[in-house]
Structure formats: C-alpha cells, structure tokens
Design a protein around this motif. Structure first.
Motif, short mmCIF file in Angstrom:
data_model
loop_
_atom_site.label_atom_id
_atom_site.label_comp_id
_atom_site.label_asym_id
_atom_site.label_seq_id
_atom_site.Cartn_x
_atom_site.Cartn_y
_atom_site.Cartn_z
N ASN A 68 34.92 -9.45 -0.37
CA ASN A 68 34.99 -9.44 1.07
C ASN A 68 34.97 -8.00 1.77
OD1 ASN A 68 35.57 -12.39 1.09
ND2 ASN A 68 37.57 -11.92 0.22
N LYS A 113 30.95 -10.79 3.48
CA LYS A 113 31.07 -10.89 2.01
C LYS A 113 29.76 -10.56 1.30
CE LYS A 113 33.35 -14.59 1.87
NZ LYS A 113 34.53 -14.58 1.06
N TYR A 132 26.18 -15.85 -7.25
CA TYR A 132 26.75 -17.15 -8.15
C TYR A 132 26.35 -17.15 -9.56
CZ TYR A 132 27.57 -19.12 -3.28
OH TYR A 132 28.24 -19.29 -2.27
N ARG A 158 28.06 -12.09 -2.30
CA ARG A 158 28.49 -13.23 -3.17
C ARG A 158 27.31 -13.35 -4.43
NH1 ARG A 158 29.75 -17.89 -0.23
NH2 ARG A 158 31.61 -17.19 0.32
N ILE A 178 31.88 -16.23 -11.01
CA ILE A 178 31.37 -15.75 -9.72
C ILE A 178 31.84 -14.56 -9.05
CG2 ILE A 178 30.84 -16.44 -7.26
CD1 ILE A 178 30.75 -19.48 -8.68
N LEU A 179 30.95 -13.52 -8.67
CA LEU A 179 31.38 -12.35 -8.25
C LEU A 179 31.44 -12.29 -6.51
CD1 LEU A 179 32.54 -9.31 -8.54
CD2 LEU A 179 29.87 -8.74 -8.67
N GLU A 180 32.60 -12.01 -5.86
CA GLU A 180 32.66 -12.19 -4.52
C GLU A 180 33.66 -10.99 -3.99
OE1 GLU A 180 33.02 -15.99 -2.48
OE2 GLU A 180 34.97 -15.32 -2.06
N ASP A 213 30.35 -16.21 5.70
CA ASP A 213 30.64 -17.42 5.17
C ASP A 213 30.98 -18.39 6.33
OD1 ASP A 213 33.35 -16.81 6.02
OD2 ASP A 213 34.13 -16.63 3.80
#
Length: 171
Positions: free
Chosen positions: A146, A133, A137, A135, A142-144, A127
């Motif tokens: 790290n 990460k 959308y 991710r 929204i699935l993120e 990012d």
C-alpha cells in the motif's frame, strides 16, 4: 546469493499502513546494487533485455514467479512511482489552473489537451476503496504494498478531473 525475501520483508515492514515516498526512496537507494545484481542472476532474460537493451519487459506468465523476478519487478515499480511522484509539482500547478478555468468549456478543453500527454504516460493502480497499491498475484504469497496517497495528492486530483471530463462528460 541475494536474500531478496528479506529485502521484500523489510519493505513490507516499512509499508505497514501505507508506504511514504521518503521510505520508498530510502529502500530503493539501499537495494540499488542488489537490484542490478538480481538482473544479472535471474534466469528470466527479459530483465537483462530491459535493463541493458531498453526492451519493454512483457508481463510475467510464469504460474509462480521466482523471488528474484518479484524483487526486480517490485523495485522497478517502486522506482516508477517515485518518478510519478516527482511530477507532483507539475500536477499541483495544473490543478491550480483548473480551479481558475473550470467553468469555461473552451479553457477546460485546452487544459485537457495540454495535460493529456502527461496523463496518458502514467498509470496508478487504485483498488476498489481507492487505495493506491502495487500488487503481484503470481508471487507466493500474493505481494501487495500500500502506497500513501497523500504523496500523490495533486496527481490523483488531476487524474480524476481528466478522467471525469474525458469519459463522463465526453470532452
């Protein structure tokens, strides 16, 4: 009926802060059977074509993804990241070689030629703050996730060196 929402929630709990490779591997092992079952249960046939026929899955264009697809894609992406992480020793060796030859243009060009096929076969999503990460959308929410960058130290160093020399210096 698979409860993929709880599997994803468990992963998100494991990744509070940043997900370490040991936790990622544990989660993948724990849900390997559910992953295979989800491929058979999903209405999206691209996953069966990918898993059974080795066809490349195209990115999802659904406005809102079903949970099974999110779980499958998340599992697949984490598995890919574990494969990249297994190359860490390879990148550490290349980084050590770079340290020895960094002042020689010819040697650096050779280094770039040697590492290029491997570099071009991997991709990592960083990012704007250089956090590693995953991710999605088009999932709700929204699935993120790290990922702990220290598990990819030499991979990221070699990517930076390669990209700088390739695209900034034009080698």
């Amino acid at each position: 009926m698979l409860n993929v929402g709880s599997y994803i929630d468990e992963l998100l709990q494991l990744s509070k802060g940043n997900l370490r490779i040991c936790r990622m591997n544990w989660w993948l092992l724990k849900y390997e059977d559910q992953f295979k079952q989800a491929i058979d249960e999903t209405t999206c046939k691209k996953w069966q074509k990918w898993f059974y026929n080795e066809e490349h899955p195209f990115p999802c264009v659904c406005p809102k993804r079903e949970k099974l697809c999110v779980f499958i894609d998340l599992y697949r992406e984490l598995d890919r990241l574990t494969q990249v992480q297994r190359m860490e020793k390879f990148f550490e060796d290349y980084f050590q070689r770079f340290q020895l030859i960094k002042d020689s243009s010819d040697s650096l060009r050779n280094w770039m030629s040697e590492i290029r096929p491997t570099i071009s076969s991997i991709y990592l999503l960083l990012d704007k703050n250089d956090n590693l990460k995953i991710r999605f959308y088009n999932s709700e929410p929204i699935l993120e996730v790290n990922i702990n960058k220290s598990d990819y130290k030499y991979t990221l160093l070699c990517l930076d060196i390669f990209n700088y020399n390739m695209y900034v210096k034009g080698m």
